[in-house]
Enzyme design. Structure first.
Site, PDB file in Angstrom:
ATOM      1  CB  THR A 179      -0.724   0.241   1.236  1.00  0.00           C
ATOM      2  OG1 THR A 179      -1.718  -1.097   1.093  1.00  0.00           O
ATOM      3  CG2 THR A 179      -1.731   1.374   1.093  1.00  0.00           C
ATOM      4  CD  GLU A 259      -0.172  -0.299   9.542  1.00  0.00           C
ATOM      5  OE1 GLU A 259      -0.316  -1.948   9.559  1.00  0.00           O
ATOM      6  OE2 GLU A 259      -0.734   0.610   8.967  1.00  0.00           O
TER       7      GLU A 259
END
Lengths: 383, 383
Positions: A179, A259
């Protein structure tokens, strides 16, 4: 070092109000030429966001004058209205800049399945166009962040020419691409076909070899723009090397900011029969949640590496694999090797080497560990 | 209800001392006949534990008299010594029971890459053989547990005959099979070929359709034993139905006890062109860490379902997919559907329905969410 490092480019980043956090969320990059040569690669996901569908059309003639990028919403799975919104955004930006909408690429990132607040976005377009400048690259890089904790920029300096770049992406990182939105700029004089070839070669060795969580996005886009403003003709091989260096730099920044990650893991597959085999084994290991949890726990649990390798169709003898973790050969011939207690996993960098003993090819995949923070960020992301 | 529910079987479970926890760790199941018909399916991982390699040979003649199962160590990636240890275990059990070592299947589960403490194990074999009884099934089920929180048993009662079963497995659950040991018993009179066919059909629809964490084990084994002690000849279709029922029961128990899981997720793929397409899409969703984290967070983030579906090669139009979550059609034609706020994910059971609108086939995959506890258990497992 940013997209405005090469000559011939202006950029800006502003807060349009698309993000609840009030952080910057709209970026614009403009190629002032004299060339407007462009190339791009997009997600291979069959579910593609409206801006991907649009930008693919824009790139068809290998010319892009401007790229408008928003965070705060992916405009994916938004149907015909979503596509109309992307089209309208390109039209508004084109009008502001006095160019054609067909030369404006659009990138979006954020939640899937929500329409963008168009009044807010279009008002932001006017503002961001008004703030374009030759040193706006860092602001643009900041405005495309989502869960990124740091803005990501890179540059390469050649004799009389340069390459600049910015990237966003922190989760949903997987081949092909992540992404991930990336804009690369160069003032080199290059032919469109050479730019395209160089970009594809560069991404194949860099962004396509990072795999944070095995999830493939609907919005991935890497766009390269060449202004020719340096007036330096650059050989295709030099361009490819420069783009590869910038892409590798940005790719590692993405992995380092993945993340919740606590370890950056380099998985090197050696002595494979083919490069494709090496990549298959590397990706299988990178996608093993059990392996990734073990690394989070500073646990050199090499059995999980072999178990992952065993799910592939790569050529190797399952009884003769060696594995080293941070320099300690913990597994020899698929059995117990040196004392696993010797492995130090307290640092952030982890280096896995898998020796397949099946040939002379090798490849490296980058990933990160699976942590409490990853689960936390991704369970709370949209709520 | 357990492996000793059908007549003709004895079992036992004891603490041999293989586990640091001091919990039961050694089980024995014996078929007293008159038939000793057997069938099995094993992991498709190319890296196979010593007991899998051994038991595959034992099953070649479709006869098994006894199955010895240990937890506390997988005996995988242990080289020639590991295989010798498995062989020795079968020999010792055979001598204790007065049977042939070639009719003793061996199953192991636990850490990969460590040799079993053979003195402890062989002493345990003598003890467990001495405790065999016609109601030892529950104790055997308890002794094969690793990170399982509950023992898993099931049974089916037919007219004059029955099927019993036990299973262990809580992590590393993925097709085909899981880190999963299963023993099924029946007193039906069946031909070996019919038992084999029924077992393969039953596992294909049950254990092969649970996918806890996408990781495939080196030790998975499902063994079915038929004693013929009921003297009731059972038609192949009836046997398949009974085995399927028991396997489905055990498979759901595995998912409900998956490591750290907070939600049991049933992913139903409807209107697929082929069953294989339905399975591919279901598995892709079940393996999306982002989707699994969202469910952990009670977040009906359907965009992640579409993003996962889009990575498959299944036949469908990416623009016309419907998705419902717990009865709310949150996505229509790949766009925004009913209000996602209507979805209640506070319960343990989650039901996802994906309508591909591409045909008339369907399939269901079971998985669970990705939680802090999963990360915790799997980062601390071997340390």
């Amino acid at each position: 070092m940013s997209v405005t490092t090469p000559t011939g480019f202006r950029a800006a980043g502003i807060t349009a109000g698309l993000k609840a956090s009030g952080r910057p969320d709209l970026a614009l990059v403009v190629n002032d030429g004299p060339d407007r040569c462009a190339a791009a690669v997009f997600t291979t996901n069959r579910v593609q966001a409206a801006p991907v569908i649009w930008s693919r059309q824009v790139l068809a003639d290998q010319r892009v004058d401007a790229v408008i990028l928003n965070s705060g919403g992916a405009n994916a799975c938004t149907g015909p209205q979503g596509f109309q919104d992307t089209h309208k955004t390109a039209e508004v930006v084109a009008e502001l800049l006095g160019i054609s909408a067909g030369d404006v690429a659009v990138c979006s990132t954020g939640m899937i399945g929500e329409l963008l607040p168009m009044d807010t976005l279009l008002a932001g377009c006017a503002q961001v166009a008004g703030e374009l400048s030759g040193d706006g690259g860092p602001a643009a890089a900041e405005a495309i962040m989502t869960t990124d904790t740091v803005a990501k920029t890179a540059a390469y300096s050649g004799p009389g020419w340069s390459v600049g770049g910015m990237a966003k992406g922190a989760g949903m990182l997987a081949p092909a691409l992540a992404t991930m939105l990336v804009v690369l700029t160069t003032d080199a004089q290059v032919a469109p076909a050479d730019l395209d070839a160089a970009l594809r070669a560069a991404t194949a060795k860099t962004f396509d070899r990072i795999d944070s969580d095995g999830c493939m996005s609907t919005n991935d886009t890497v766009i390269a723009l060449a202004s020719g403003a340096s007036a330096v003709p650059v050989a295709p091989a030099d361009l490819e090397a420069a783009l590869t260096e910038v892409c590798a730099d940005l790719a590692l920044q993405l992995i380092r900011d993945a993340e919740g990650a606590a370890h950056d893991i380099r998985i090197e597959i050696d002595s494979a029969a083919t490069e494709s085999d090496a990549l298959e084994v590397g990706r299988a290991i990178a996608r093993s949640n059990l392996f990734k949890c073990a690394i989070f726990g500073n646990d050199p649990n090499w059995g999980r590496i072999l178990a992952a390798a065993g799910t592939t169709s790569a050529a190797f003898d399952p009884a003769t694999i060696d594995v080293s973790i941070n320099g300690v050969i913990v597994c020899r011939d698929s059995g117990v090797g040196d004392d696993r207690a010797l492995v130090d996993l307290t640092g952030r960098d982890v280096h896995i080497v898998v020796d397949l003993k099946a040939g002379e090819e090798s490849a490296t995949i980058w990933t990160n560990d699976l942590t409490h923070d990853y689960v936390h960020e991704n369970s709370a992301y949209s709520t």
